[in-house]
Design an enzyme around this catalytic site. Structure first.
Site, PDB file in Angstrom:
ATOM      1  N   SER A 173      25.459  54.161  41.093  1.00  0.00           N
ATOM      2  CA  SER A 173      24.431  53.887  42.100  1.00  0.00           C
ATOM      3  C   SER A 173      23.038  54.382  41.719  1.00  0.00           C
ATOM      4  O   SER A 173      22.058  53.919  42.271  1.00  0.00           O
ATOM      5  CB  SER A 173      24.852  54.483  43.445  1.00  0.00           C
ATOM      6  OG  SER A 173      25.215  55.837  43.303  1.00  0.00           O
ATOM      7  N   LYS A 208      26.764  47.739  52.459  1.00  0.00           N
ATOM      8  CA  LYS A 208      25.687  47.385  51.531  1.00  0.00           C
ATOM      9  C   LYS A 208      25.494  45.860  51.534  1.00  0.00           C
ATOM     10  O   LYS A 208      25.001  45.333  52.512  1.00  0.00           O
ATOM     11  CB  LYS A 208      25.985  47.980  50.163  1.00  0.00           C
ATOM     12  CG  LYS A 208      25.805  49.507  50.236  1.00  0.00           C
ATOM     13  CD  LYS A 208      26.081  50.258  48.970  1.00  0.00           C
ATOM     14  CE  LYS A 208      25.704  51.714  49.191  1.00  0.00           C
ATOM     15  NZ  LYS A 208      26.656  52.660  48.592  1.00  0.00           N
ATOM     16  N   HIS A 229      28.596  49.252  45.241  1.00  0.00           N
ATOM     17  CA  HIS A 229      27.389  48.510  44.845  1.00  0.00           C
ATOM     18  C   HIS A 229      27.709  47.186  44.167  1.00  0.00           C
ATOM     19  O   HIS A 229      26.799  46.434  43.841  1.00  0.00           O
ATOM     20  CB  HIS A 229      26.517  49.369  43.927  1.00  0.00           C
ATOM     21  CG  HIS A 229      25.692  50.358  44.677  1.00  0.00           C
ATOM     22  ND1 HIS A 229      24.545  50.001  45.362  1.00  0.00           N
ATOM     23  CD2 HIS A 229      25.848  51.681  44.878  1.00  0.00           C
ATOM     24  CE1 HIS A 229      24.022  51.074  45.929  1.00  0.00           C
ATOM     25  NE2 HIS A 229      24.798  52.114  45.660  1.00  0.00           N
TER      26      HIS A 229
HETATM   27  C1  LIG Z   1      27.133  53.900  49.213  1.00  0.00           C
HETATM   28  C2  LIG Z   1      28.337  54.302  48.524  1.00  0.00           C
HETATM   29  C3  LIG Z   1      29.445  54.767  49.242  1.00  0.00           C
HETATM   30  C4  LIG Z   1      29.385  54.984  50.725  1.00  0.00           C
HETATM   31  O1  LIG Z   1      29.464  53.795  51.430  1.00  0.00           O
HETATM   32  P1  LIG Z   1      29.087  53.796  52.984  1.00  0.00           P
HETATM   33  O2  LIG Z   1      29.767  52.601  53.504  1.00  0.00           O
HETATM   34  O3  LIG Z   1      27.598  53.739  53.062  1.00  0.00           O
HETATM   35  O4  LIG Z   1      29.618  55.065  53.550  1.00  0.00           O
HETATM   36  C5  LIG Z   1      30.598  55.072  48.542  1.00  0.00           C
HETATM   37  N1  LIG Z   1      30.669  54.944  47.211  1.00  0.00           N
HETATM   38  C6  LIG Z   1      29.619  54.511  46.482  1.00  0.00           C
HETATM   39  C7  LIG Z   1      29.756  54.363  45.005  1.00  0.00           C
HETATM   40  C8  LIG Z   1      28.416  54.188  47.119  1.00  0.00           C
HETATM   41  O5  LIG Z   1      27.383  53.778  46.400  1.00  0.00           O
END
Ligand SMILES: *Cc1c(COP(=O)(O)O)cnc(C)c1O
Length: 391
Positions: A180, A239, A208
């Site tokens: 990320s 996301k 992502h």
């Molecule tokens: C954003 C993210 C999460 C968390 O996801 P949410 O639904 O926002 O809690 C988990 N793992 C990774 C790799 C992320 O980038």
């Protein structure tokens, strides 16, 4: 009130270092442009890859769900909080991911915590990439399993860890699908080969990559043609999917096990109807409007090339996440502030989110951005980068 002076000391030190941040409230809906402090700026900090947070079909699905089922569900899933729509969304996700079953959690964060804490015990070991997401790190902290961390995407180091852990009952390799902060893709084909050679399980967190990589946004496993060879796929609905939630796509036995042992699933209330129905609509949009993903990648290539041509360092990114590396923590925040002055919202990211000395402004373009907006953003980067001596 007295008592928190020790925390205030730390905050004061952060202020002195220039690393103390205020939250930036948006005064509009999420989009390619947002309103910050009364001013319209180009948004380059969201995870709204496909612009689905405000897609008309998702809005309507959420409205219909509220009308029909109300605002909340009133219970955890295992007591009285499972609605037919929750099961339907899971069926849809499993079909989309080409797995036997899927289970939805409240967020991607709780999915990682729930899965990792449930499926490993003292006889097992978890083997994790050093740059995995915080929710994986926290999930690992909750397990009683032994831990090994391998150097970032370093397959020699991963193999070494696999050789050293052959006495354990189960070995679980965990990796982000797309990292990320740097936007690079995990070397999944090599990881799968090693896992098969050493009889280890694999868990990929595609937060992502969902909606970004693979056919119709199915993620890294599908992108590399590895369907059926990765044991656990974690995804987020927060996301590119545009709503909220996380899920695990895997076998029926893993899902059944998590229904009994996944603590966030067992002890936290299920998603409201609007969230669930909007997520379901979102999967349909991914399947029916694949041009959104094409546009995301066109915009990614355009913006990435533009930054490189201006002389910025963008690291090893291969995806819509493009970091603009500056190194110094305070400079990253100054850069971000300057960009906002010039009409671009791109957050500075520093330690502890990234290692010391690797501070950056992180950008994510979306399918919603027009070429004119991206061109305007590049001009702002040029001005701010020149003003601060970054280029
Ligand atoms: C954003 C993210 C999460 C968390 O996801 P949410 O639904 O926002 O809690 C988990 N793992 C990774 C790799 C992320 O980038």
């Amino acid at each position: 009130m007295k008592g928190f002076e020790y925390l205030q000391l730390e905050l004061d030190a952060m202020k002195k270092e220039g690393t103390f941040r205020q939250l930036v409230p948006l005064e509009s809906e999420q989009g390619s442009k947002v309103i910050v402090k009364g001013k319209e700026v180009i948004q380059l900090s969201s995870n709204n890859y496909l612009g689905l947070t405000s897609h008309p079909r998702l809005r309507q699905a959420a409205l219909d769900a509220v009308e029909k089922y109300g605002a909340g569900t009133g219970s955890v899933r295992t007591i009285a909080g499972t609605f037919t729509m929750h099961n339907e969304l899971e069926r849809k996700l499993a079909e989309f991911k080409h797995t036997e079953a899927a289970l939805v959690f409240q967020s991607g964060f709780t999915t990682n915590q729930g899965v990792l804490s449930a499926i490993l015990s003292t006889e097992d070991v978890v083997i994790s990439d050093e740059l995995n997401h915080a929710s994986i790190i926290d999930g690992i902290r909750l397990t009683k399993a032994a831990r090994k961390v391998y150097k970032h995407v370093d397959m020699i180091d991963l193999e070494k860890a696999l050789i050293e852990t052959q006495s354990f009952r189960k070995r679980l390799i965990v990796t982000d699908g797309i990292f990320s902060m740097d936007g690079n893709i995990a070397p999944l084909p090599e990881i799968v080969e090693l896992a098969e050679k050493y009889d280890a399980l694999i868990m990929v967190d595609d937060a992502h990559a969902s909606g970004v990589l693979g056919k119709n946004g199915r993620g890294t496993v599908n992108h590399f043609g590895l369907d059926g060879r990765v044991h656990i796929q974690v995804g987020t609905l927060s996301k590119a999917i545009g709503v909220l939630g996380g899920y695990v796509a895997s076998t029926k036995s893993l899902v059944d096990y998590l229904i009994h042992k996944g603590r966030p699933f067992l002890f936290s209330t299920s998603h409201p109807p609007a969230v669930t129905m909007a997520c379901m609509e979102s999967i349909d949009v991914l399947i029916e409007e694949s041009e959104l993903i094409d546009r995301l990648w066109e915009n990614t290539n355009f913006f990435k090339n533009g930054l490189k041509q201006l002389g910025f360092k963008t690291g090893i990114s291969e995806t819509p996440i493009t970091p603009v590396l500056v190194g110094d923590e305070a400079l990253a925040h100054q850069f971000s502030d300057k960009l906002l002055e010039y009409g671009v919202f791109a957050q500075g990211i520093a330690f502890p989110t990234v290692a010391k000395g690797l501070a950056r402004v992180r950008t994510i373009v979306t399918a919603q951005h027009s070429q004119e907006e991206l061109q305007e953003a590049l001009r702002a980067f040029e001005k701010a980068g020149t003003a601060l001596g970054i280029i």
